[in-house]
Design an enzyme around this catalytic site. Structure first.
Site, PDB file in Angstrom:
ATOM      1  CG  PHE A  41      -2.153   0.875   1.036  1.00 48.18           C
ATOM      2  CD1 PHE A  41      -3.036   0.694  -0.017  1.00 48.18           C
ATOM      3  CD2 PHE A  41      -2.401   1.901   1.931  1.00 48.18           C
ATOM      4  CE1 PHE A  41      -4.137   1.526  -0.183  1.00 48.18           C
ATOM      5  CE2 PHE A  41      -3.507   2.738   1.789  1.00 48.18           C
ATOM      6  CZ  PHE A  41      -4.376   2.548   0.727  1.00 48.18           C
ATOM      7  N   GLY A  42       1.779   1.289  -0.967  1.00 44.46           N
ATOM      8  CA  GLY A  42       2.622   2.473  -1.155  1.00 44.46           C
ATOM      9  C   GLY A  42       1.948   3.454  -2.101  1.00 44.46           C
ATOM     10  NE  ARG A  43       6.258   8.285  -3.256  1.00 42.83           N
ATOM     11  CZ  ARG A  43       7.419   7.644  -3.185  1.00 42.83           C
ATOM     12  NH1 ARG A  43       7.635   6.569  -3.926  1.00 42.83           N
ATOM     13  NH2 ARG A  43       8.367   8.080  -2.396  1.00 42.83           N
ATOM     14  CB  ALA A  78       4.887  -4.915  -8.580  1.00 41.16           C
ATOM     15  NE  ARG A  79      11.383  -3.721 -11.170  1.00 46.94           N
ATOM     16  CZ  ARG A  79      10.886  -2.555 -11.620  1.00 46.94           C
ATOM     17  NH1 ARG A  79       9.661  -2.491 -12.096  1.00 46.94           N
ATOM     18  NH2 ARG A  79      11.632  -1.467 -11.618  1.00 46.94           N
ATOM     19  CD  GLU A  94      10.054  -7.120 -17.447  1.00 49.56           C
ATOM     20  OE1 GLU A  94      10.728  -6.135 -17.801  1.00 49.56           O
ATOM     21  OE2 GLU A  94       9.218  -7.088 -16.553  1.00 49.56           O
ATOM     22  CG  HIS A 115       8.490  -3.051 -17.566  1.00 45.93           C
ATOM     23  ND1 HIS A 115       9.481  -3.699 -16.853  1.00 45.93           N
ATOM     24  CD2 HIS A 115       8.107  -2.020 -16.766  1.00 45.93           C
ATOM     25  CE1 HIS A 115       9.681  -3.093 -15.699  1.00 45.93           C
ATOM     26  NE2 HIS A 115       8.865  -2.060 -15.622  1.00 45.93           N
TER      27      HIS A 115
END
Ligand code: DGY
Length: 322
Positions: free
Chosen positions: A159-161, A240-241, A270, A288
């Site tokens: 729950f970041g930016r 995200a990643r 990737e 991406h």
């Protein structure tokens, strides 16, 4: 920190022209106008000859590259908020500073998470392929029915930016119920309700969207067991990643219909994407693109430039991560 008179700045890939021009005006810039990927040798040469290397998330800045014999570079200005492409422990040990570009890509990445939610729910990729391949025979009541986004439950992992920006769009724009789990954020905000465990989020959500950084602790966070905790009608979204998801386990969960679909902007290896995913209609695959708007990519360049300026003037970095 010492000042550098005319700093040599290597920019590893082509970045928006306006920012390249600003860098070239202020520094002895070595740009990459042909956008040729720099291999290990070229990156080592950059580390040997430049004061600053402006690298991007696709450049693998390994310990070997950071410890290039005769290294001159003392700042890796990463063009991206995520910096899992850089061996941070090696950079710290070598006394090489690392900066990133937070904040400026929040909205663009949140927009792309919403894009993937909408595309998977409404079968947009599949529909596009259907029209383009000439298979569409006309409107019919039961053709390509998807599932509603409005009113559904969206579970955020982290729950970041970016997760907060997604919350605003999903909650205010689409009337979604937003829940989240973040071990560092105990209280809700912006209409999102916290859950005590990741498993609670997985079990309750119609859409699960990943917003945690790539860390050793988050590698394969979404493994076979956790994918199995999602609803059978659940859709997994990843902006995200790639390595936060065990891609082989995801393929199996989709094949076994343990979950209904996935919207992926990032991948474990990737630019390689599992062949099974490429052949699935219920999966949306993007290359991406999270931060890929001109405005955002310019802002990322300017944020990296700001860090470089601070570094060469001997001041503290704004976005130092190592
Ligand atoms: C980042 O900044 O971490 C993104 O993945 C690149 O757009």
């Amino acid at each position: 920190m010492t000042k550098i008179a005319r700093a040599v700045v290597v920019v590893t890939r082509k970045i928006p022209e306006a920012v390249e021009q600003e860098i070239a005006t202020e520094f002895d810039a070595r740009l990459n106008p042909n956008d040729t990927p720099m291999g290990a040798d070229a990156l080592q040469e950059a580390m040997r000859t430049a004061d600053v290397v402006l690298c991007c998330v696709a450049d693998k800045m390994t310990a070997d590259i950071i410890n290039t014999p005769g290294r001159k570079a003392k700042l890796l200005a990463n063009y991206g908020v995520g910096f899992n492409n850089i061996d941070i422990a090696a950079a710290k040990a070598a006394g090489v500073l690392v900066s990133n570009t937070p904040e400026v890509l929040t909205e663009a990445t949140a927009d792309l998470a919403m894009t993937l939610i909408l595309m998977t729910a409404r079968r947009a990729g599949e529909g596009e392929r259907h029209v383009r391949s000439g298979q569409w025979t006309g409107w019919r009541p039961t053709h390509m029915m998807g599932t509603m986004v409005s009113g559904k439950t969206l579970g955020l992992v982290g729950f970041g930016r970016i997760a907060r920006a997604v919350t605003k769009k999903a909650h205010d724009g689409f009337g979604m119920h937003v829940i989240f789990h973040d071990p560092l954020v105990p209280n809700g905000a912006l209409g999102a309700q916290p859950r005590a465990s990741l498993e609670d989020v997985l079990g309750e959500s119609d859409f699960v969207s990943l917003h945690c950084p790539a860390l050793p602790e988050t590698r394969h966070l979404m493994n076979a067991q956790r994918l199995g905790r999602m609803k059978k009608s659940g859709i997994l979204i990843n902006t995200a990643r790639g390595d936060v998801v065990d891609e082989a386990a995801l393929v199996a969960a989709l094949q076994n219909r343990q979950i209904a679909g996935a919207g992926l902007d990032v991948f474990e290896r990737e630019p390689k994407v599992a062949a099974e995913l490429v052949n699935m209609e219920n999966v949306v695959l993007l290359p991406h693109l999270g931060s890929a708007t001109l405005e955002t990519r310019e802002a990322m360049g300017r944020r990296a430039l700001e860090n470089i300026r601070l570094f060469v003037s001997g001041s503290s970095l704004r976005d130092r991560v190592a």
